[in-house]
Design an enzyme around this catalytic site. Structure first.
Site, PDB file in Angstrom:
ATOM      1  N   THR A   1       0.800  -1.248   0.108  1.00 38.61           N
ATOM      2  CA  THR A   1       0.194   0.182  -0.009  1.00 38.61           C
ATOM      3  C   THR A   1       0.784   1.041   0.076  1.00 38.61           C
ATOM      4  OG1 THR A   1      -1.872  -1.097   1.123  1.00 38.61           O
ATOM      5  CG2 THR A   1      -1.906   1.158   1.121  1.00 38.61           C
TER       6      THR A   1
ATOM      7  N   TYR B   1       4.226 -12.763   4.531  1.00 38.60           N
ATOM      8  CA  TYR B   1       2.936 -12.047   3.830  1.00 38.60           C
ATOM      9  C   TYR B   1       2.577 -13.060   2.522  1.00 38.60           C
ATOM     10  CZ  TYR B   1       0.239  -8.595   1.517  1.00 38.60           C
ATOM     11  OH  TYR B   1      -0.680  -7.789   0.956  1.00 38.60           O
TER      12      TYR B   1
ATOM     13  N   ILE C   1      -4.351  -6.461   9.283  1.00 37.12           N
ATOM     14  CA  ILE C   1      -3.449  -5.472   8.729  1.00 37.12           C
ATOM     15  C   ILE C   1      -4.048  -4.827   7.475  1.00 37.12           C
ATOM     16  CG2 ILE C   1      -1.161  -4.779   7.557  1.00 37.12           C
ATOM     17  CD1 ILE C   1       0.179  -6.841   9.029  1.00 37.12           C
TER      18      ILE C   1
END
Length: 295
Positions: free
Chosen positions: A47, A135, A206
């Site tokens: 992001t 991740y 998250i």
């Protein structure tokens, strides 16, 4: 591991209209999130548009984020890539001041085997000065980290403490929850499935949407973690449309449009990303107004 319970936010990187990093905007964003009750911050994940940032810019943003946060919240740094040795060098040279952990994405584009993914993280775990959070985001990496690989890493390395999983596969989540060590964290990587993932045993999220609506999102997560899913459900449902809109034209264009409307920071993104269309921006503003009026 309690510091990574609840709502983490993957920070956007605000840019000035000339494309340079907007440090005033970043300060405003961090304070907005701290004031909104977020539990921890993730600096320079996907992001944050890290793919378009130089190494020098990343170092400055990490340092500035730690300075402005001033130990108010736990900090996680996003350091990943598809060249294991280069990622290891980045981790070795990382200034850990103010940071608690590193979030590292599974290697993308190369499409490694499960053994390749395991060996990648094994290499990083053996050199990292901080704990690692895996991740898994197959929509971006073009390969899924299997439940077997996740749990193998979780059991083999004490400093691999959790996974942000955005695979969306509840069969996989079930297997991870069943087979992982008790203290290994399963963290939602998708805003709209946070409630059911916490019901299954996830430690939180998250979040992207939390950039704009930290209080609304973190309040919902707190209710879930307290086991009060009935009370959390209306908040969960009220956030579904803004989540859809935030990702309708790619991340982080949508959430930056929301942040601009809230006067937190601007909506400039770096190419090849472009700003949200005027039509999408109008819908985002309408939805933000609706949600904030409910608060």
């Amino acid at each position: 591991m309690n510091k990574f319970q609840g709502t983490g936010v993957a920070l956007v990187t605000p840019f000035n209209t000339d494309g340079s990093v907007d440090y005033n905007g970043l300060k405003s964003l961090i304070n907005h999130l701290v004031d909104g009750g977020i539990d921890y911050l993730v600096s320079l994940g996907t992001t944050g548009e890290t793919a378009t940032m130089t190494k020098d810019e990343k170092k400055k943003v990490w340092a500035y984020t730690a300075e402005i946060n001033n130990n108010r919240l736990p900090l996680v740094a996003g350091i990943g890539g598809n060249n294991t040795l280069a990622v290891a060098d980045d981790i070795k040279s990382f200034d850990t001041t103010g940071y608690s952990s590193i979030l590292s994405v599974s290697p993308y584009y190369n499409k490694p085997t499960q053994e390749g993914i395991y060996q990648h993280y094994k290499y990083l775990a053996e050199i990292s000065p901080l704990d690692l959070i895996l991740y898994n985001v197959p929509g971006r990496t073009a390969s899924n980290m299997s439940a077997e690989t996740i749990c193998r890493l979780a059991n083999d390395f004490d400093n691999i403490i959790g996974i942000k999983d955005a695979c969306g596969n509840f069969d996989q989540f079930n297997q991870v929850v069943r087979d992982k060590p008790a203290d290994f964290l399963l963290i939602s990587g998708d805003d709209p499935i946070t409630l059911p993932m916490i019901a299954l045993g996830a430690s939180g999220i998250i979040s992207v949407v939390g950039n704009a609506l930290p209080k609304q999102f973190s309040d919902m997560v707190k209710l879930c973690l307290a086991g009060n899913f009935k009370a959390a459900l209306p908040a969960h449902l009220s956030l579904l449309e803004i989540t859809h809109l935030a990702f309708a034209e790619g991340n982080p264009a949508g959430i930056k449009a929301a942040l601009k409307h809230l006067n937190v920071c601007g909506d400039t993104v770096r190419l090849p990303l472009v700003k949200a269309s005027s039509t999408l921006e109008e819908h985002i503003i309408e939805e933000i107004e609706k949600i904030t009026q409910l608060a």
